[in-house]
Scaffold this active site. Structure first.
Site, PDB file in Angstrom:
ATOM      1  N   CYS A 150     -28.095  18.004 -19.502  1.00  0.00           N
ATOM      2  CA  CYS A 150     -26.339  17.578 -19.646  1.00  0.00           C
ATOM      3  C   CYS A 150     -25.638  18.889 -19.691  1.00  0.00           C
ATOM      4  CB  CYS A 150     -26.612  17.041 -20.983  1.00  0.00           C
ATOM      5  SG  CYS A 150     -24.747  16.341 -21.529  1.00  0.00           S
ATOM      6  N   HIS A 191     -22.696   8.763 -23.010  1.00  0.00           N
ATOM      7  CA  HIS A 191     -21.548   9.585 -23.124  1.00  0.00           C
ATOM      8  C   HIS A 191     -20.308   8.750 -23.811  1.00  0.00           C
ATOM      9  CE1 HIS A 191     -22.959  13.730 -22.633  1.00  0.00           C
ATOM     10  NE2 HIS A 191     -23.124  13.500 -21.296  1.00  0.00           N
ATOM     11  N   HIS A 248     -27.488   7.610 -18.589  1.00  0.00           N
ATOM     12  CA  HIS A 248     -26.967   8.853 -19.307  1.00  0.00           C
ATOM     13  C   HIS A 248     -25.758   8.748 -19.440  1.00  0.00           C
ATOM     14  CE1 HIS A 248     -27.729  13.415 -20.158  1.00  0.00           C
ATOM     15  NE2 HIS A 248     -26.469  13.140 -19.801  1.00  0.00           N
ATOM     16  N   GLU A 249     -24.604   8.706 -18.646  1.00  0.00           N
ATOM     17  CA  GLU A 249     -23.260   8.789 -18.545  1.00  0.00           C
ATOM     18  C   GLU A 249     -22.761   7.782 -19.487  1.00  0.00           C
ATOM     19  OE1 GLU A 249     -21.971  11.528 -17.420  1.00  0.00           O
ATOM     20  OE2 GLU A 249     -24.003  12.199 -16.367  1.00  0.00           O
TER      21      GLU A 249
HETATM   22 ZN   LIG Z   1     -24.816  14.427 -20.231  1.00  0.00          ZN
END
Ligand SMILES: [Zn+2]
Length: 195
Positions: A104, A150, A146-147
């Site tokens: 990341c 966030h 993954h995004e």
């Molecule tokens: Zn990330």
């Protein structure tokens, strides 16, 4: 313009982000700056909280992954996959969880295997605020997941076992203080003030 990437420990990375409207101010410029920031750091994805904005917006460009040891078909798909996701919602995740070594931009030099399901259905708006509902799989799904985490205020390190978390705790502390070598612009929440 290259924006500073917010490092581990900043509260904005733990916040559930808010939807935006079509009239969000200077959206075009923001997208240009975010792409520039992501490419500068050799990332394959960047979410708005990582540049300090708690809004439901992230970008993905998987071209750098097309070098991985994959089938030609998968490589071709990854090479051209560039997308803006606004107000995204993952509607469904399915299949047998698989491990992939994730990193990341907000947590430089930390890489760990993370388990995720391989097939996802996502509803989102593109940069022209056109609505899409699409199914993704493989590494493209992985980057989106993954995004997406966030904008939900979740980091991949939150998904590790208790033991792994304890093992990397010292490293994460150092990152939040800026005690790390990184070759892109960052903003550290616990950096000592320079005189
Ligand atoms: Zn990330």
């Amino acid at each position: 313009m290259i924006l500073p990437i917010v490092a581990y420990g900043d509260p904005v990375l733990k916040k559930k982000a808010e939807d935006i409207s079509k009239d969000y101010p200077n959206l075009d410029a923001l997208l240009i700056n975010m792409f520039e920031t992501m490419y500068n750091a050799f990332g394959v994805g960047l979410a708005a909280p990582q540049i300090g904005l708690p809004i439901r917006l992230f970008l993905v460009d998987t071209a750098p992954f097309s070098d991985e040891d994959l089938s030609e078909e998968e490589q071709m798909k990854l090479k051209v996959f560039k997308r803006v996701f606004i107000n995204a919602k993952i509607l469904n995740e399915e299949g047998q969880e698989w491990a992939f070594n994730e990193g990341c931009l907000s947590i430089p030099d930390v890489r760990e295997d993370v388990l995720r399901k391989p097939i996802i259905t996502v509803e989102y708006f593109d940069e022209n605020f056109k609505k899409h509902t699409e199914v993704f799989d493989g590494l493209i799904a992985r980057v989106i997941q993954h995004e997406y985490d966030h904008i939900e205020g979740v980091l991949f390190t939150d998904k590790l076992s208790g033991l792994k978390k304890r093992l990397i705790k010292g490293k994460l502390n150092k990152i939040s203080k800026g005690e790390i070598d990184v070759d892109y612009r960052m903003r550290f929440p616990n950096a000592k003030k320079k005189r």
